[in-house]
Write a protein that holds these residues in place. Structure first.
Motif, short mmCIF file in Angstrom:
data_model
loop_
_atom_site.label_atom_id
_atom_site.label_comp_id
_atom_site.label_asym_id
_atom_site.label_seq_id
_atom_site.Cartn_x
_atom_site.Cartn_y
_atom_site.Cartn_z
N HIS A 15 -9.41 -4.65 0.54
CA HIS A 15 -8.26 -5.14 1.25
C HIS A 15 -7.04 -5.67 0.62
O HIS A 15 -6.01 -4.98 0.86
N ILE A 16 -7.14 -6.66 -0.03
CA ILE A 16 -6.04 -7.08 -0.76
C ILE A 16 -5.45 -6.02 -1.59
O ILE A 16 -4.19 -5.83 -1.78
N ARG A 17 -6.25 -5.40 -2.42
CA ARG A 17 -5.58 -4.21 -3.43
C ARG A 17 -5.00 -3.23 -2.69
O ARG A 17 -3.62 -2.89 -3.11
N ILE A 18 -5.58 -2.83 -1.58
CA ILE A 18 -4.89 -1.52 -0.99
C ILE A 18 -3.82 -2.06 -0.04
O ILE A 18 -2.65 -1.35 0.04
N ALA A 19 -3.92 -3.17 0.56
CA ALA A 19 -2.70 -3.74 1.12
C ALA A 19 -1.44 -3.87 0.50
O ALA A 19 -0.19 -3.78 1.00
N LEU A 20 -1.54 -4.02 -0.91
CA LEU A 20 -0.45 -4.07 -1.78
C LEU A 20 0.29 -2.63 -2.38
O LEU A 20 1.04 -2.64 -2.97
N ASP A 21 -0.57 -1.64 -1.86
CA ASP A 21 -0.33 -0.13 -2.33
C ASP A 21 0.80 0.02 -1.31
O ASP A 21 0.85 0.17 -0.28
N PRO A 22 2.03 0.66 -1.70
CA PRO A 22 3.12 1.26 -0.91
C PRO A 22 2.53 1.96 -0.17
O PRO A 22 3.19 2.30 1.15
N ARG A 23 1.68 2.88 -0.25
CA ARG A 23 0.91 4.04 0.64
C ARG A 23 0.66 3.33 1.87
O ARG A 23 0.36 4.14 3.13
N SER A 24 0.17 2.28 1.95
CA SER A 24 -0.26 1.49 3.21
C SER A 24 0.77 0.84 3.98
O SER A 24 0.44 0.44 5.13
N GLN A 25 2.00 0.98 3.66
CA GLN A 25 3.12 0.46 4.45
C GLN A 25 3.87 1.48 5.46
O GLN A 25 3.94 2.50 4.82
N THR A 26 3.85 1.19 6.74
CA THR A 26 4.72 2.12 7.27
C THR A 26 6.16 1.63 7.40
O THR A 26 6.86 1.31 8.51
N GLU A 27 6.67 1.68 6.22
CA GLU A 27 8.15 1.34 5.91
C GLU A 27 9.25 1.89 6.62
O GLU A 27 9.05 2.92 6.91
N GLY A 28 10.03 1.35 7.34
CA GLY A 28 10.82 1.89 8.02
C GLY A 28 10.86 2.26 9.47
O GLY A 28 11.45 2.74 10.20
#
Length: 347
Positions: A15-28
């Motif tokens: 969870h920590i590793r993947i949460a920091l991955d930009p792919r996990s962000q719904t940016e914008g």
């Protein structure tokens, strides 16, 4: 089959590793870019007079907080998480901001896991901690055990996180959500601390917020879409060739944005407090959400990144966020958060 301690720790590290991955962000997708605060060229106050302090006042307890910013729940129950939580708790202790702890699920079956909070309290005796349990665990757990979780953290309130999409996509997920509302009502009657219901990044509809109105909860953290998307996180834990990975791609943008969720709370006419989180990255974001009616605003990913760097990085981050918030108030002619909430917000 129940999850072993090793499997639990591996999941939390994922969870920590993947949460920091930009792919996990719904940016914008927060909706914040569509919100502007009206600029006041001649504010009738001095910058040093701007006051961003607030309070946490429920039932018989009340204490001051330096700002509405709080550390959103992130992780708990594993060795690496202990270091992160101690660093975050020290910041909460020093600066008197609220801190949500990660899920305390492991403590229900492993009493030794509560030792994490003993160490946290030793490092940060004045930290303002918010306990955390998932709705799926609350439904099937005796309330005496839930009280034990609150006591372990010496929590000032308890988050109940609701996360149907995450549980549906998690290989170890628990998807028994029937009787959720009744479980929340029972907890409120039993708990000795305020109960706060929160999503984990998919937000709330008007109808759901209305359903929560009669439960006696103290607040809802709408935790909308726009930041870390836990459907994406769980999907990336699976191999690309598996069905869960593929299904997660289908739901990669599922949810209600942070801004829309906050507006839904206004439309629902709820009487409990409304908090907001989900993709909050700056003090200006905090100001916009406070102007829309949020009483507290949670931030997760930036605090996680800073915690991995140490206490100085956490101090610098909070200093920046609070300075940005003060400038937003100053440049709207608002002397405090209450005045900001009365200012016109234009789209």
């Amino acid at each position: 089959m129940s999850e072993s301690n090793t499997q639990f720790e591996n999941r939390k590290r994922d969870h920590i590793r993947i949460a920091l991955d930009p792919r996990s962000q719904t940016e914008g997708q927060t909706g914040l870019d569509s919100i502007e605060l009206v600029h006041e060229a001649l504010p009738d106050l001095n910058f040093k007079e701007v006051d961003i302090s607030t309070s946490f006042s429920f039932s018989k307890q009340s204490f001051s907080l330096s700002s509405p910013i709080f550390i959103s729940s992130m992780t708990a129950g594993h060795e690496h998480g202990r270091e992160i939580n101690q660093a975050l708790a020290r910041l909460s202790d020093r600066r008197q901001i609220l801190m949500g702890v990660g899920s305390q699920r492991r403590e229900l079956n492993d009493t030794n896991a509560a030792e994490e909070w003993t160490l946290v309290r030793k490092a940060a005796p004045k930290a303002r901690l918010l306990g955390n349990i998932g709705i799926a665990q609350l439904i099937k757990t005796p309330l005496d055990d839930i009280r034990r979780l609150v006591n372990a953290t010496e929590a000032v309130a308890l988050f109940v996180h609701v996360n149907p999409l995450q549980e549906a996509l998690q290989p170890e997920g628990t998807t028994e959500f029937k009787n959720s509302l009744q479980a929340i009502e029972n907890l409120v009657k039993f708990a000795e601390v305020p109960v706060i219901v929160k999503e984990v990044g998919c937000g709330f509809s008007v109808s759901t917020l209305k359903r929560l109105e009669g439960t006696g909860i103290a607040a809802v953290d709408v935790a909308g879409k726009g930041g870390t998307h836990w459907g994406r996180v769980e999907g990336y834990r699976s191999e690309e060739t598996t069905m869960l990975y593929q299904v997660a791609q289908t739901f990669a943008n599922w949810g209600i944005s942070t801004v829309e969720s906050l507006r839904n709370a206004k439309a629902a006419g709820v009487t409990y407090e409304v908090w907001a989180s989900g993709g909050v990255r700056t003090g200006l974001d905090v100001a916009k959400l406070c102007a829309l009616g949020a009483k507290k605003v949670g931030i997760a990913k930036p605090f996680l990144e800073a915690a991995l760097q140490g206490d100085d990085a956490l101090e610098n981050l909070l200093n920046r966020l609070e300075t940005e918030l003060k400038i937003a108030l100053f440049c709207t002619g608002s002397g405090n958060l209450a005045e900001l909430a009365d200012k016109k917000v234009v789209r």
